[in-house]
Design a protein around this motif. Structure first.
Motif, short mmCIF file in Angstrom:
data_model
loop_
_atom_site.label_atom_id
_atom_site.label_comp_id
_atom_site.label_asym_id
_atom_site.label_seq_id
_atom_site.Cartn_x
_atom_site.Cartn_y
_atom_site.Cartn_z
N ARG A 122 0.84 -1.20 0.00
CA ARG A 122 0.00 0.00 0.00
C ARG A 122 0.87 1.25 0.00
O ARG A 122 2.07 1.18 0.17
CB ARG A 122 -0.92 -0.02 1.22
CG ARG A 122 -1.83 -1.25 1.22
CD ARG A 122 -2.79 -1.28 2.40
NE ARG A 122 -3.82 -0.26 2.18
CZ ARG A 122 -4.01 0.77 2.99
NH1 ARG A 122 -3.28 0.95 4.07
NH2 ARG A 122 -4.96 1.65 2.72
N CYS A 123 0.23 2.41 -0.18
CA CYS A 123 0.94 3.69 -0.26
C CYS A 123 0.29 4.73 0.64
O CYS A 123 -0.93 4.84 0.69
CB CYS A 123 0.92 4.20 -1.70
SG CYS A 123 1.62 5.86 -1.93
N ALA A 124 1.13 5.49 1.33
CA ALA A 124 0.68 6.68 2.05
C ALA A 124 1.15 7.88 1.24
O ALA A 124 2.34 8.01 0.95
CB ALA A 124 1.26 6.72 3.45
N LEU A 125 0.22 8.73 0.85
CA LEU A 125 0.54 9.95 0.12
C LEU A 125 0.38 11.12 1.06
O LEU A 125 -0.68 11.29 1.68
CB LEU A 125 -0.38 10.11 -1.09
CG LEU A 125 -0.29 11.43 -1.85
CD1 LEU A 125 1.12 11.67 -2.41
CD2 LEU A 125 -1.32 11.48 -2.96
N GLY A 126 1.42 11.92 1.17
CA GLY A 126 1.36 13.17 1.93
C GLY A 126 1.61 14.32 0.98
O GLY A 126 2.55 14.28 0.18
N ILE A 127 0.75 15.32 1.03
CA ILE A 127 0.90 16.50 0.17
C ILE A 127 0.91 17.73 1.07
O ILE A 127 -0.04 17.96 1.83
CB ILE A 127 -0.27 16.64 -0.83
CG1 ILE A 127 -0.40 15.39 -1.70
CG2 ILE A 127 -0.10 17.90 -1.68
CD1 ILE A 127 -1.64 15.39 -2.59
N THR A 128 1.98 18.50 0.97
CA THR A 128 2.03 19.78 1.68
C THR A 128 1.86 20.89 0.65
O THR A 128 2.67 21.01 -0.27
CB THR A 128 3.37 19.96 2.42
OG1 THR A 128 3.54 18.87 3.34
CG2 THR A 128 3.41 21.28 3.19
N SER A 129 0.78 21.65 0.80
CA SER A 129 0.48 22.78 -0.10
C SER A 129 0.79 24.06 0.66
O SER A 129 0.21 24.32 1.72
CB SER A 129 -0.99 22.78 -0.50
OG SER A 129 -1.34 21.58 -1.16
N THR A 130 1.71 24.86 0.11
CA THR A 130 2.06 26.14 0.72
C THR A 130 1.64 27.25 -0.22
O THR A 130 2.12 27.33 -1.36
CB THR A 130 3.57 26.21 1.02
OG1 THR A 130 3.92 25.11 1.88
CG2 THR A 130 3.93 27.53 1.71
N TYR A 131 0.74 28.09 0.25
CA TYR A 131 0.14 29.14 -0.56
C TYR A 131 0.96 30.43 -0.49
O TYR A 131 1.78 30.62 0.40
CB TYR A 131 -1.31 29.36 -0.13
CG TYR A 131 -2.13 28.11 -0.34
CD1 TYR A 131 -2.71 27.85 -1.57
CD2 TYR A 131 -2.24 27.15 0.65
CE1 TYR A 131 -3.42 26.69 -1.80
CE2 TYR A 131 -2.94 25.97 0.43
CZ TYR A 131 -3.53 25.75 -0.79
OH TYR A 131 -4.22 24.59 -1.01
N ALA A 132 0.72 31.33 -1.41
CA ALA A 132 1.50 32.57 -1.54
C ALA A 132 1.34 33.50 -0.34
O ALA A 132 2.21 34.32 -0.08
CB ALA A 132 1.11 33.29 -2.83
N SER A 133 0.23 33.36 0.40
CA SER A 133 -0.02 34.23 1.54
C SER A 133 -1.01 33.55 2.48
O SER A 133 -1.67 32.58 2.11
CB SER A 133 -0.59 35.57 1.09
OG SER A 133 -1.88 35.37 0.53
N LYS A 134 -1.14 34.08 3.69
CA LYS A 134 -2.13 33.59 4.62
C LYS A 134 -3.53 33.77 4.02
O LYS A 134 -4.37 32.87 4.12
CB LYS A 134 -2.03 34.32 5.96
CG LYS A 134 -3.07 33.87 6.98
CD LYS A 134 -3.01 34.70 8.25
CE LYS A 134 -3.99 34.24 9.29
NZ LYS A 134 -5.38 34.13 8.86
N ALA A 135 -3.77 34.91 3.40
CA ALA A 135 -5.08 35.18 2.79
C ALA A 135 -5.41 34.16 1.70
O ALA A 135 -6.54 33.69 1.59
CB ALA A 135 -5.13 36.60 2.23
N ALA A 136 -4.40 33.80 0.89
CA ALA A 136 -4.62 32.81 -0.17
C ALA A 136 -4.93 31.45 0.43
O ALA A 136 -5.80 30.72 -0.06
CB ALA A 136 -3.40 32.73 -1.08
#
Length: 165
Positions: A122-136
């Motif tokens: 099996r696979c564990a997928l982790g995705i970290t999404s970092t946006y351009a700003s707190k507001a975004a």
């Protein structure tokens, strides 16, 4: 049925986690092969139009999710969402890319995808999404992106099950 978790970490980032009944190489291949990617990206009833898909370090992508007027019975009015970006690193077990949405140009999001092996193939997928700003980041969280990602991953489960046959 697998569950996707979404956790806000800091002001600008969200971590998404999901387990799949497929090997990490298969899950990563579904992210880096245009024909497979088109099978699961976007809501049910939508179509993915790929204009560029160079899923390798230094490559670029440009695709549009085309949703018809509520064909999936979900009340969606339809529309188009164009995404483009660059692959900064594509290696076994890891993809790093940035993407932008046509409706919000100039606000790139950095994503790091990590594909980890679990017992039983099996696979564990982790995705970290970092946006351009707190507001975004706030806007993305409030937009209900979690539900959209959940549906994408349900479709990915289905595509991976077909590959296993």
């Amino acid at each position: 049925m697998a569950e996707t978790t979404h956790e806000r970490v800091g002001e600008q980032s969200v971590v998404h986690r999901r387990e799949f009944d497929a090997r990490p190489e298969q899950v990563q291949r579904a992210h880096t092969t245009a024909e497979l990617f088109a099978q699961w990206m976007g809501p049910r009833g939508s179509r993915l139009r790929i204009d560029r898909f160079e899923a390798h370090t230094g490559g670029r992508f440009d695709y549009t999710v085309e949703a018809g007027g509520g064909e999936a019975g979900d009340g969606e009015a339809g529309g188009e969402w164009r995404f483009w970006g660059s692959y900064h690193e594509v290696v076994a077990g890891r993809i790093v890319h940035t993407w932008e949405l046509q409706q919000e140009p100039g606000r790139p999001t950095l994503e790091v995808l990590e594909f980890r092996e679990l017992p039983g193939g099996r696979c564990a997928l982790g995705i970290t999404s970092t946006y351009a700003s707190k507001a975004a980041c706030d806007a993305m969280v409030e937009s209900g992106i979690d539900g959209g990602m959940d549906e994408d991953f349900e479709r990915l489960d289905e595509a991976l099950a077909q590959l296993a046959r």
